[in-house]
Design a protein around this motif. Sequence first.
Motif, PDB file in Angstrom:
ATOM      1  N   MET A   1     -36.463 -47.636 -12.134  1.00  0.00           N
ATOM      2  CA  MET A   1     -36.583 -49.103 -12.134  1.00  0.00           C
ATOM      3  C   MET A   1     -35.234 -49.704 -11.733  1.00  0.00           C
ATOM      4  SD  MET A   1     -37.608 -51.579 -15.311  1.00  0.00           S
ATOM      5  CE  MET A   1     -37.387 -53.345 -15.180  1.00  0.00           C
ATOM      6  N   ALA A   2     -35.246 -50.585 -10.761  1.00  0.00           N
ATOM      7  CA  ALA A   2     -34.006 -51.174 -10.262  1.00  0.00           C
ATOM      8  C   ALA A   2     -33.438 -52.158 -11.271  1.00  0.00           C
ATOM      9  CB  ALA A   2     -34.257 -51.886  -8.929  1.00  0.00           C
ATOM     10  N   LEU A   3     -32.096 -52.190 -11.356  1.00  0.00           N
ATOM     11  CA  LEU A   3     -31.438 -53.140 -12.248  1.00  0.00           C
ATOM     12  C   LEU A   3     -31.484 -54.533 -11.649  1.00  0.00           C
ATOM     13  CD1 LEU A   3     -28.270 -51.095 -13.256  1.00  0.00           C
ATOM     14  CD2 LEU A   3     -30.254 -51.586 -14.682  1.00  0.00           C
ATOM     15  N   GLU A   4     -31.721 -55.513 -12.494  1.00  0.00           N
ATOM     16  CA  GLU A   4     -31.694 -56.891 -12.046  1.00  0.00           C
ATOM     17  C   GLU A   4     -30.258 -57.301 -11.750  1.00  0.00           C
ATOM     18  OE1 GLU A   4     -34.166 -58.975 -11.464  1.00  0.00           O
ATOM     19  OE2 GLU A   4     -35.651 -57.435 -11.977  1.00  0.00           O
ATOM     20  N   PRO A   5     -30.026 -58.117 -10.734  1.00  0.00           N
ATOM     21  CA  PRO A   5     -28.666 -58.565 -10.463  1.00  0.00           C
ATOM     22  C   PRO A   5     -28.126 -59.391 -11.624  1.00  0.00           C
ATOM     23  CG  PRO A   5     -30.238 -59.853  -9.197  1.00  0.00           C
ATOM     24  CD  PRO A   5     -31.005 -58.711  -9.806  1.00  0.00           C
ATOM     25  N   ALA A   6     -26.831 -59.291 -11.833  1.00  0.00           N
ATOM     26  CA  ALA A   6     -26.201 -60.060 -12.914  1.00  0.00           C
ATOM     27  C   ALA A   6     -26.384 -61.545 -12.654  1.00  0.00           C
ATOM     28  CB  ALA A   6     -24.714 -59.720 -13.002  1.00  0.00           C
ATOM     29  N   PRO A   7     -26.802 -62.330 -13.652  1.00  0.00           N
ATOM     30  CA  PRO A   7     -27.096 -63.744 -13.434  1.00  0.00           C
ATOM     31  C   PRO A   7     -25.856 -64.606 -13.277  1.00  0.00           C
ATOM     32  CG  PRO A   7     -27.386 -63.196 -15.741  1.00  0.00           C
ATOM     33  CD  PRO A   7     -27.123 -61.900 -15.023  1.00  0.00           C
ATOM     34  N   THR A   8     -24.708 -64.121 -13.713  1.00  0.00           N
ATOM     35  CA  THR A   8     -23.514 -64.942 -13.631  1.00  0.00           C
ATOM     36  C   THR A   8     -22.301 -64.049 -13.458  1.00  0.00           C
ATOM     37  OG1 THR A   8     -22.327 -66.769 -14.666  1.00  0.00           O
ATOM     38  CG2 THR A   8     -23.037 -64.983 -16.118  1.00  0.00           C
ATOM     39  N   THR A   9     -21.155 -64.630 -13.451  1.00  0.00           N
ATOM     40  CA  THR A   9     -19.920 -63.871 -13.292  1.00  0.00           C
ATOM     41  C   THR A   9     -19.087 -63.965 -14.550  1.00  0.00           C
ATOM     42  OG1 THR A   9     -18.662 -65.754 -12.448  1.00  0.00           O
ATOM     43  CG2 THR A   9     -19.918 -64.467 -10.832  1.00  0.00           C
ATOM     44  N   PHE A  10     -18.216 -62.981 -14.721  1.00  0.00           N
ATOM     45  CA  PHE A  10     -17.311 -63.018 -15.865  1.00  0.00           C
ATOM     46  C   PHE A  10     -16.416 -64.252 -15.807  1.00  0.00           C
ATOM     47  CE2 PHE A  10     -17.764 -58.201 -15.871  1.00  0.00           C
ATOM     48  CZ  PHE A  10     -18.611 -58.211 -16.957  1.00  0.00           C
ATOM     49  N   GLU A  11     -16.082 -64.674 -14.590  1.00  0.00           N
ATOM     50  CA  GLU A  11     -15.173 -65.806 -14.463  1.00  0.00           C
ATOM     51  C   GLU A  11     -15.803 -67.081 -15.011  1.00  0.00           C
ATOM     52  OE1 GLU A  11     -11.545 -67.407 -13.882  1.00  0.00           O
ATOM     53  OE2 GLU A  11     -12.206 -65.321 -13.843  1.00  0.00           O
ATOM     54  N   ARG A  12     -17.088 -67.265 -14.815  1.00  0.00           N
ATOM     55  CA  ARG A  12     -17.750 -68.454 -15.354  1.00  0.00           C
ATOM     56  C   ARG A  12     -17.791 -68.403 -16.879  1.00  0.00           C
ATOM     57  NH1 ARG A  12     -22.535 -68.610 -10.800  1.00  0.00           N
ATOM     58  NH2 ARG A  12     -21.217 -69.398  -9.101  1.00  0.00           N
ATOM     59  N   LEU A  13     -17.969 -67.214 -17.421  1.00  0.00           N
ATOM     60  CA  LEU A  13     -17.921 -67.080 -18.877  1.00  0.00           C
ATOM     61  C   LEU A  13     -16.520 -67.369 -19.394  1.00  0.00           C
ATOM     62  CD1 LEU A  13     -20.097 -63.879 -19.398  1.00  0.00           C
ATOM     63  CD2 LEU A  13     -20.749 -66.255 -19.838  1.00  0.00           C
ATOM     64  N   ARG A  14     -15.518 -66.954 -18.639  1.00  0.00           N
ATOM     65  CA  ARG A  14     -14.132 -67.230 -19.033  1.00  0.00           C
ATOM     66  C   ARG A  14     -13.864 -68.733 -19.013  1.00  0.00           C
ATOM     67  NH1 ARG A  14      -8.459 -66.335 -17.201  1.00  0.00           N
ATOM     68  NH2 ARG A  14      -9.085 -66.651 -15.035  1.00  0.00           N
ATOM     69  N   VAL A  15     -14.425 -69.426 -18.043  1.00  0.00           N
ATOM     70  CA  VAL A  15     -14.276 -70.879 -17.961  1.00  0.00           C
ATOM     71  C   VAL A  15     -14.928 -71.547 -19.171  1.00  0.00           C
ATOM     72  CG1 VAL A  15     -15.016 -72.931 -16.696  1.00  0.00           C
ATOM     73  CG2 VAL A  15     -14.012 -70.999 -15.461  1.00  0.00           C
ATOM     74  N   LEU A  16     -16.125 -71.094 -19.539  1.00  0.00           N
ATOM     75  CA  LEU A  16     -16.818 -71.676 -20.688  1.00  0.00           C
ATOM     76  C   LEU A  16     -16.024 -71.430 -21.966  1.00  0.00           C
ATOM     77  CD1 LEU A  16     -19.381 -73.183 -21.585  1.00  0.00           C
ATOM     78  CD2 LEU A  16     -20.422 -70.948 -22.044  1.00  0.00           C
ATOM     79  N   ALA A  17     -15.457 -70.236 -22.110  1.00  0.00           N
ATOM     80  CA  ALA A  17     -14.643 -69.944 -23.290  1.00  0.00           C
ATOM     81  C   ALA A  17     -13.420 -70.845 -23.347  1.00  0.00           C
ATOM     82  CB  ALA A  17     -14.224 -68.472 -23.282  1.00  0.00           C
ATOM     83  N   ALA A  18     -12.828 -71.142 -22.200  1.00  0.00           N
ATOM     84  CA  ALA A  18     -11.659 -72.023 -22.150  1.00  0.00           C
ATOM     85  C   ALA A  18     -12.038 -73.452 -22.531  1.00  0.00           C
ATOM     86  CB  ALA A  18     -11.033 -71.986 -20.762  1.00  0.00           C
ATOM     87  N   ILE A  19     -13.195 -73.906 -22.092  1.00  0.00           N
ATOM     88  CA  ILE A  19     -13.667 -75.243 -22.466  1.00  0.00           C
ATOM     89  C   ILE A  19     -13.895 -75.306 -23.975  1.00  0.00           C
ATOM     90  CG2 ILE A  19     -15.567 -76.892 -22.236  1.00  0.00           C
ATOM     91  CD1 ILE A  19     -15.913 -75.888 -19.353  1.00  0.00           C
ATOM     92  N   ALA A  20     -14.488 -74.246 -24.521  1.00  0.00           N
ATOM     93  CA  ALA A  20     -14.727 -74.215 -25.968  1.00  0.00           C
ATOM     94  C   ALA A  20     -13.416 -74.257 -26.741  1.00  0.00           C
ATOM     95  CB  ALA A  20     -15.519 -72.950 -26.326  1.00  0.00           C
ATOM     96  N   ALA A  21     -12.402 -73.587 -26.226  1.00  0.00           N
ATOM     97  CA  ALA A  21     -11.119 -73.512 -26.933  1.00  0.00           C
ATOM     98  C   ALA A  21     -10.334 -74.806 -26.853  1.00  0.00           C
ATOM     99  CB  ALA A  21     -10.286 -72.358 -26.374  1.00  0.00           C
ATOM    100  N   THR A  22     -10.393 -75.491 -25.713  1.00  0.00           N
ATOM    101  CA  THR A  22      -9.551 -76.675 -25.523  1.00  0.00           C
ATOM    102  C   THR A  22     -10.277 -77.984 -25.766  1.00  0.00           C
ATOM    103  OG1 THR A  22     -10.070 -76.803 -23.153  1.00  0.00           O
ATOM    104  CG2 THR A  22      -8.191 -75.419 -23.810  1.00  0.00           C
ATOM    105  N   GLY A  23     -11.591 -77.996 -25.585  1.00  0.00           N
ATOM    106  CA  GLY A  23     -12.356 -79.216 -25.823  1.00  0.00           C
ATOM    107  C   GLY A  23     -12.321 -80.217 -24.687  1.00  0.00           C
ATOM    108  N   THR A  24     -11.674 -79.861 -23.569  1.00  0.00           N
ATOM    109  CA  THR A  24     -11.630 -80.761 -22.417  1.00  0.00           C
ATOM    110  C   THR A  24     -11.666 -79.959 -21.131  1.00  0.00           C
ATOM    111  OG1 THR A  24      -9.209 -80.804 -22.217  1.00  0.00           O
ATOM    112  CG2 THR A  24     -10.208 -82.440 -23.693  1.00  0.00           C
ATOM    113  N   ILE A  25     -12.149 -80.607 -20.075  1.00  0.00           N
ATOM    114  CA  ILE A  25     -12.120 -79.974 -18.759  1.00  0.00           C
ATOM    115  C   ILE A  25     -10.672 -79.795 -18.301  1.00  0.00           C
ATOM    116  CG2 ILE A  25     -12.723 -80.274 -16.316  1.00  0.00           C
ATOM    117  CD1 ILE A  25     -15.124 -79.589 -18.037  1.00  0.00           C
ATOM    118  N   ALA A  26      -9.857 -80.832 -18.532  1.00  0.00           N
ATOM    119  CA  ALA A  26      -8.461 -80.762 -18.109  1.00  0.00           C
ATOM    120  C   ALA A  26      -7.716 -79.657 -18.853  1.00  0.00           C
ATOM    121  CB  ALA A  26      -7.774 -82.110 -18.343  1.00  0.00           C
ATOM    122  N   GLY A  27      -7.992 -79.521 -20.150  1.00  0.00           N
ATOM    123  CA  GLY A  27      -7.342 -78.474 -20.927  1.00  0.00           C
ATOM    124  C   GLY A  27      -7.730 -77.084 -20.448  1.00  0.00           C
TER     125      GLY A  27
END
Length: 287
Positions: A1-27
């Motif tokens: 059975m073929a593996l499904e392609p990854a739905p996102t990238t690690f970099e986008r998850l890293r961006v979300l973690a940074a938003i969670a940590a700083t509370g702002t887009i600029a941060g």
Amino acid sequence: MALEPAPTTFERLRVLAAIAATGTIAGAARMLDYTPSAVSQHLAALEREAGTALAERSNRGVELTAPGRRLAASGTDLLDEVRSAFDQVAEAPSTTALRIAAFPTAISALLLPARERLEPTVRLTIVHAEPGDALRALVAREVDAAITDGLIDVEHGLHRALLAVEPIQLVVSSSRRVRRLEDCAEARWVLGGATSRTGQAARQRCQAAGFEPDVIAETEDHHVTFDLIRAADAVSVLPALALTDVPDGIRAVTALDLNLHRRIELVTRPRLASTPAIQTLEQTLRP
């Protein structure tokens, strides 16, 4: 059975973690060295893939929705898990770089001696930060570990390891004779301020001994404290780590037990706690 392609990238998850940590887009942009526009684009792409809103914008910044908080937490664990996997499958001994935040006396008394013993297996980059700032940097993934004084609440599901429990001792000029705490009732005091748990605990000990301390300065900097003890014949309380190199004319009253202690803890994110580098660091830091 073929593996499904990854739905996102690690970099986008890293961006979300940074938003969670700083509370702002600029941060988040500053943390990742991105432009705010790039952070917004990564967030929008992640929301399209998730099929739901991950953040809500307001005048105060950005607050993650419930799905956003869950994804940010899982994403942080995943990023740490990937790092751990690479560390564990290395075919030959290699150097693992760790960034660790710590307060000044922990840097001098614990990290600097440990740094040489850890190399070349673990290479430390030491970041000066007081416990609260160190924990924020850890949650924001700016550092891999932090040494805290155990007097600050640890949240965010972080992993804690006790390194030592050290006494907090009365410190006076060498000429002052002290047998009981009551002997310092008329003395001038140097203590931590309203946010200092050690300072508040010392005040409570004084009150229990029947007097209110005459506080002439509020500081937790032990070098400043030493200067004030010499200049004003003041008294203070300091943890053992701050007493490894006491200046001439000052002494700790070791015979007097104040029943005050401080926990020295190594704190890291759960997924990093079991990695060889963190385990080696923990073992090296323990007495």
